[in-house]
Design a protein around this motif. Sequence first.
Motif, PDB file in Angstrom:
ATOM      1  N   VAL A   1       0.862  -1.185   0.000  1.00 64.73           N
ATOM      2  CA  VAL A   1       0.000   0.000   0.000  1.00 64.73           C
ATOM      3  C   VAL A   1       0.898   1.234   0.000  1.00 64.73           C
ATOM      4  N   SER A   2       0.706   2.094  -0.978  1.00 65.16           N
ATOM      5  CA  SER A   2       1.524   3.315  -1.050  1.00 65.16           C
ATOM      6  C   SER A   2       0.661   4.570  -1.000  1.00 65.16           C
ATOM      7  N   ASP A   3      -0.613   4.386  -0.756  1.00 65.96           N
ATOM      8  CA  ASP A   3      -1.555   5.498  -0.764  1.00 65.96           C
ATOM      9  C   ASP A   3      -2.587   5.258   0.340  1.00 65.96           C
ATOM     10  N   ILE A   4      -2.578   6.128   1.352  1.00 66.78           N
ATOM     11  CA  ILE A   4      -3.503   5.987   2.482  1.00 66.78           C
ATOM     12  C   ILE A   4      -4.307   7.269   2.612  1.00 66.78           C
ATOM     13  N   THR A   5      -5.606   7.122   2.756  1.00 68.98           N
ATOM     14  CA  THR A   5      -6.487   8.269   2.969  1.00 68.98           C
ATOM     15  C   THR A   5      -7.147   8.145   4.333  1.00 68.98           C
ATOM     16  N   PHE A   6      -7.014   9.198   5.120  1.00 70.25           N
ATOM     17  CA  PHE A   6      -7.691   9.301   6.406  1.00 70.25           C
ATOM     18  C   PHE A   6      -8.890  10.220   6.227  1.00 70.25           C
ATOM     19  N   VAL A   7     -10.033   9.834   6.779  1.00 69.84           N
ATOM     20  CA  VAL A   7     -11.262  10.625   6.665  1.00 69.84           C
ATOM     21  C   VAL A   7     -11.677  11.107   8.055  1.00 69.84           C
ATOM     22  N   VAL A   8     -11.877  12.422   8.162  1.00 71.69           N
ATOM     23  CA  VAL A   8     -12.383  13.041   9.383  1.00 71.69           C
ATOM     24  C   VAL A   8     -13.771  13.570   9.055  1.00 71.69           C
ATOM     25  N   GLY A   9     -14.780  12.980   9.651  1.00 71.05           N
ATOM     26  CA  GLY A   9     -16.146  13.400   9.382  1.00 71.05           C
ATOM     27  C   GLY A   9     -16.488  14.717  10.057  1.00 71.05           C
ATOM     28  N   GLY A  10     -17.680  15.171   9.803  1.00 71.40           N
ATOM     29  CA  GLY A  10     -18.153  16.413  10.389  1.00 71.40           C
ATOM     30  C   GLY A  10     -18.739  16.196  11.766  1.00 71.40           C
TER      31      GLY A  10
END
Length: 156
Positions: free
Chosen positions: A97-106
Motif C-alpha cells: 500500500v503506497s496510498d492511504i487516505t484518512f477521513v475526518v467526518g463532520g
Amino acid sequence: MKIHVIAVGKLKEKFWVDACAEYVKRLKAYAKVTVQEIPDRDPAKSGGEEGARRIEGKGILEALPEHSHVILLDVGGKQLSSEGIAARMDALMLSGVSDITFVVGGSGGVSRGVYDFADEHLSFGKITLPHNLARVVLLEQIYRAFKISRGEPYHK
C-alpha cells in the motif's frame, strides 16, 4: 508514500490552520501529503442530520483517490497507541500500500456509505473531539508514526 486527509468542514480559526500547516510541513520529509476540505452542511438546510451526512458523504466519496486504503476516524473504531499506528502504517506499506487516505467526518458523523466504504476504522479513544482538533491530532499522529518507524527522536 502518499497520505491524504479528507476532512469535513473548513478550519476557520488561525490557530487550527497554523497547527495543521506545521504538521503538513513536517510530513513533507516522509510523504506527499494532501488535505482536502469537504464543505459541511447545515442540517436545517439539508433535510436534517441524515441529509447533511448524505450530502457530506457524497463529497467525501467523490474526493477519495482511486486505489487508496481508506481509514475513517470513528469513535467506535479500533484504538491504537502511537506505536500501534506506526506499526499499522508500516504493515500497510510492507504489503504494497503506497496510498492511504484518512477521513475526518463532520460534527454529525459520516454517512453509512462512507462508513461502509472505509477499509478500517480508527479511534482516538472514547472522548469526543471537535473535528478541527481531531484533524490536528491526526496529522500529529501520522508525523509521530513516521518518526517512530524510522527510530528518529521525537516520540517519548
